[in-house]
Design a protein around this motif. Structure first.
Motif, PDB file in Angstrom:
ATOM      1  N   MET A  24      22.574  16.722  -2.372  1.00 19.53           N
ATOM      2  CA  MET A  24      22.243  17.504  -1.176  1.00 19.53           C
ATOM      3  C   MET A  24      21.623  16.642  -0.090  1.00 19.53           C
ATOM      4  SD  MET A  24      23.235  20.548  -1.215  1.00 19.53           S
ATOM      5  CE  MET A  24      22.340  21.702  -0.196  1.00 19.53           C
ATOM      6  N   ASP A  32      29.720  16.844  -6.436  1.00 18.63           N
ATOM      7  CA  ASP A  32      29.857  17.404  -5.093  1.00 18.63           C
ATOM      8  C   ASP A  32      29.128  16.461  -4.135  1.00 18.63           C
ATOM      9  OD1 ASP A  32      29.533  18.759  -2.695  1.00 18.63           O
ATOM     10  OD2 ASP A  32      29.385  20.723  -3.652  1.00 18.63           O
ATOM     11  N   GLU A  44      37.532  20.025  10.210  1.00 17.30           N
ATOM     12  CA  GLU A  44      37.609  20.473   8.811  1.00 17.30           C
ATOM     13  C   GLU A  44      38.457  19.438   8.070  1.00 17.30           C
ATOM     14  OE1 GLU A  44      36.203  23.121   7.447  1.00 17.30           O
ATOM     15  OE2 GLU A  44      36.205  24.805   8.851  1.00 17.30           O
ATOM     16  N   SER A  45      38.073  19.078   6.883  1.00 19.16           N
ATOM     17  CA  SER A  45      38.845  18.116   6.075  1.00 19.16           C
ATOM     18  C   SER A  45      38.062  17.799   4.817  1.00 19.16           C
ATOM     19  CB  SER A  45      39.039  16.807   6.848  1.00 19.16           C
ATOM     20  OG  SER A  45      40.396  16.564   7.102  1.00 19.16           O
ATOM     21  N   SER A  93      39.487  20.475   2.874  1.00 20.24           N
ATOM     22  CA  SER A  93      38.040  20.760   2.888  1.00 20.24           C
ATOM     23  C   SER A  93      37.350  20.261   1.615  1.00 20.24           C
ATOM     24  CB  SER A  93      37.814  22.277   2.999  1.00 20.24           C
ATOM     25  OG  SER A  93      38.274  22.918   1.827  1.00 20.24           O
ATOM     26  N   LYS A 119      29.414  17.136   8.758  1.00 23.89           N
ATOM     27  CA  LYS A 119      29.260  16.065   7.781  1.00 23.89           C
ATOM     28  C   LYS A 119      29.171  14.678   8.444  1.00 23.89           C
ATOM     29  CE  LYS A 119      29.186  18.984   4.397  1.00 23.89           C
ATOM     30  NZ  LYS A 119      28.949  20.250   5.072  1.00 23.89           N
ATOM     31  N   THR A 140      35.589  22.349  -0.171  1.00 25.33           N
ATOM     32  CA  THR A 140      35.855  23.447  -1.118  1.00 25.33           C
ATOM     33  C   THR A 140      37.181  23.208  -1.835  1.00 25.33           C
ATOM     34  OG1 THR A 140      34.793  24.895   0.506  1.00 25.33           O
ATOM     35  CG2 THR A 140      35.965  25.969  -1.306  1.00 25.33           C
ATOM     36  N   ALA A 194      29.903  27.208  -1.461  1.00 25.85           N
ATOM     37  CA  ALA A 194      31.247  26.739  -1.831  1.00 25.85           C
ATOM     38  C   ALA A 194      31.275  26.116  -3.227  1.00 25.85           C
ATOM     39  CB  ALA A 194      31.747  25.729  -0.805  1.00 25.85           C
ATOM     40  N   THR A 195      30.165  25.498  -3.630  1.00 28.95           N
ATOM     41  CA  THR A 195      30.131  24.855  -4.956  1.00 28.95           C
ATOM     42  C   THR A 195      30.371  25.914  -6.037  1.00 28.95           C
ATOM     43  OG1 THR A 195      28.423  23.401  -4.031  1.00 28.95           O
ATOM     44  CG2 THR A 195      28.794  23.275  -6.412  1.00 28.95           C
ATOM     45  N   THR A 206      22.606  24.630  -3.105  1.00 31.11           N
ATOM     46  CA  THR A 206      23.829  23.957  -2.654  1.00 31.11           C
ATOM     47  C   THR A 206      24.556  24.975  -1.793  1.00 31.11           C
ATOM     48  OG1 THR A 206      25.946  22.940  -3.278  1.00 31.11           O
ATOM     49  CG2 THR A 206      25.140  24.647  -4.750  1.00 31.11           C
ATOM     50  N   SER A 242      33.411  16.393   1.808  1.00 29.53           N
ATOM     51  CA  SER A 242      33.763  17.247   2.953  1.00 29.53           C
ATOM     52  C   SER A 242      33.658  16.411   4.218  1.00 29.53           C
ATOM     53  CB  SER A 242      32.798  18.431   3.051  1.00 29.53           C
ATOM     54  OG  SER A 242      32.978  19.101   4.292  1.00 29.53           O
ATOM     55  N   LEU A 244      36.816  20.543  -4.417  1.00 30.32           N
ATOM     56  CA  LEU A 244      36.146  21.006  -5.642  1.00 30.32           C
ATOM     57  C   LEU A 244      37.100  21.833  -6.502  1.00 30.32           C
ATOM     58  CD1 LEU A 244      32.675  22.039  -4.166  1.00 30.32           C
ATOM     59  CD2 LEU A 244      33.059  20.233  -5.869  1.00 30.32           C
TER      60      LEU A 244
HETATM   61  C1  LIG Z   1      27.191  20.799  -0.811  1.00 30.22           C
HETATM   62  C2  LIG Z   1      28.475  21.307  -0.236  1.00 30.22           C
HETATM   63  N1  LIG Z   1      29.504  21.568  -1.066  1.00 30.22           N
HETATM   64  C3  LIG Z   1      30.682  22.016  -0.607  1.00 30.22           C
HETATM   65  C4  LIG Z   1      30.888  22.239   0.733  1.00 30.22           C
HETATM   66  C5  LIG Z   1      32.207  22.766   1.196  1.00 30.22           C
HETATM   67  O1  LIG Z   1      32.798  21.896   2.122  1.00 30.22           O
HETATM   68  P1  LIG Z   1      33.840  22.490   3.185  1.00 30.22           P
HETATM   69  O2  LIG Z   1      33.060  23.216   4.220  1.00 30.22           O
HETATM   70  O3  LIG Z   1      34.497  21.263   3.748  1.00 30.22           O
HETATM   71  O4  LIG Z   1      34.760  23.339   2.430  1.00 30.22           O
HETATM   72  C6  LIG Z   1      29.854  22.007   1.631  1.00 30.22           C
HETATM   73  C7  LIG Z   1      30.027  22.260   3.064  1.00 30.22           C
HETATM   74  O5  LIG Z   1      29.152  22.566   3.831  1.00 30.22           O
HETATM   75  C8  LIG Z   1      28.616  21.536   1.142  1.00 30.22           C
HETATM   76  O6  LIG Z   1      27.576  21.296   1.960  1.00 30.22           O
END
Ligand SMILES: Cc1ncc(COP(=O)(O)O)c(C=O)c1O
Length: 398
Positions: free
Chosen positions: A129, A153, A188-189, A56, A182, A58, A85-86, A82, A177, A61
């Motif tokens: 974003m 990110d 998911e990945s 993912s 996306k 996340t 998850a950030t 954001t 992501s 990061l």
């Molecule tokens: C800006 C941003 N950062 C981090 C993430 C986390 O990605 P993931 O959902 O693949 O863990 C997302 C997911 O929506 C995101 O939009």
């Protein structure tokens, strides 16, 4: 997800027939197939030395922050707009997120970044974003001046660029992501990217706690530490390899559609196209408009929706706004008090006072912003019809 077809179905079948679904295995069993090839292909595509496929954005990061050695006692600056998850990536490694304003571009305000830097600040996570590049020139120069590490990110900006160079490759590391929403998707990945060999090794160790047994680790110089399991798998990578072939087409469609849409817009007084740090590198997933007030924004939004134009305001985007990050606002950063960065003695000097109204500028920007979402399904007739509908709807707001 923008598009998926028989090529992805065939890719999944290819992996199933090979009966090698794990990223590791003997060469005869298929080691070095989909995951490794995807990593090489994504690295070549964006122009970076190392790519680590993960589960993912996340995870990617977290790998970046672990690669940097960020942990208790450290602050990491993140923008107030954001996905949560950030910020959670920061608490996941035991550090404290310092949340700063975005400007009218809906990306991190460099002045807010600079003003927020304190003695504990070690890194910054600029977020591109909705496919829109941040002001990387200023953010990178501030980071350099204050010796901050930069993890970009790029989760929402797959394939985007800044001044001709891919997003995610400007900082010390980048995160992508490939979840359902996306630009490229395998459900998911994700991917961690860097051109720093040491950060790559550390991210690799973080992404696979037991990795000392596997061929990738041969020749690593970093000492193994306890990581988790953020490993990708052959199915996801096989899908992503097909998705990657579609990327230029997806971006061409979105970008040309956006260019035509924006040039056809006739905006009334009080609404304008928002500033953008590099329109050439923008992914084109949406057109961002700024209204002079929240009231004008709401009325424009209603009119656009009634006219069938796919318009949203980031003010309604839930966990994409810092005020709705309950685990952060309530300072509950982990499942166990002893592992909660907000209670750790090492973090006593880090700044972790949060309140939902602490960034009025960000809230104001979001409440005045309208995003018209673009689709790869649009034909040029659809687009022309939508521009006309948008123009008619917006005149009622003037
Ligand atoms: C800006 C941003 N950062 C981090 C993430 C986390 O990605 P993931 O959902 O693949 O863990 C997302 C997911 O929506 C995101 O939009």
């Amino acid at each position: 997800m923008y598009t998926m077809g028989t090529e992805e179905v065939d890719a999944v079948r290819r992996v199933a027939e090979r009966k090698q679904t794990f990223r590791y295995g003997s060469p005869a069993a298929g080691h070095g197939n989909e995951v490794v090839h995807f990593e090489q292909e994504w690295a070549a595509h964006i122009g970076v030395q190392h790519v680590l496929a993960t589960t993912s954005g996340t995870a990617s990061l977290i790998c970046a922050l672990a690669a940097f050695g960020i942990g208790p006692g450290d602050e990491v600056v993140v923008p107030g707009y954001t996905y949560i998850a950030t910020a959670l990536a920061v608490t996941n490694v035991g550090a404290i997120p310092v949340i700063v304003d975005v400007d009218e571009s809906c990306t991190m305000d460099p002045d807010a970044l600079e003003a927020a830097i304190g003695p504990r600040t070690r890194a910054v996570i600029p977020v591109h974003m909705q496919g829109m590049p941040c002001n990387l020139e200023r953010i990178l120069s501030i980071a350099k001046k204050h010796s901050l590490l930069v993890a970009e990110d790029s989760c929402q900006a797959v394939g985007g660029s800044y001044r001709g160079r891919h997003l995610g490759t400007w900082g010390d590391a980048g995160a992508f992501s490939f979840n359902h929403y996306k630009i490229l998707s395998a459900g998911e990945s994700g991917a961690f990217v860097t051109s720093n060999a040491r950060y790559y090794e550390r991210a690799f160790i973080q992404h696979d706690g037991g990795c000392s047994l596997w061929p990738e680790v041969v020749g690593m110089t970093e000492d193994i530490f306890g990581g988790g399991n953020f490993r990708s798998n052959e199915f996801a990578a096989a899908i992503l390899r097909e998705q990657l072939k579609r990327l230029p087409g997806i971006l061409d469609h979105l970008r040309s559609s956006k260019r035509a849409f924006v040039s056809g817009l006739e905006l009334p007084d009080g609404i304008r196209v928002a500033p953008m740090h590099d329109p050439e590198g923008d992914c084109g997933v949406q057109t961002l408009l700024t209204a002079e007030s929240a009231d004008v924004c709401r009325r424009a939004l209603e009119a656009l929706k009634t006219a069938g134009v796919p318009a949203v305001t980031p003010a309604d985007s839930g966990r994409h706004i810092y005020a709705n990050w309950q685990p952060i606002m309530n300072r509950r950063g982990a499942h166990h008090p002893a592992m909660d960065p907000f209670r750790m003695a090492e973090n006593a000097e880090c700044r972790s006072e949060y309140a939902p109204d602490m960034l009025p500028k960000t809230l104001d920007v979001l409440e005045r912003s309208i995003m018209i979402m673009h689709s790869t399904e649009w034909s040029s007739e659809d687009r022309e019809r939508l521009v006309e509908a948008a123009n008619t709807a917006l005149q009622t707001v003037a």
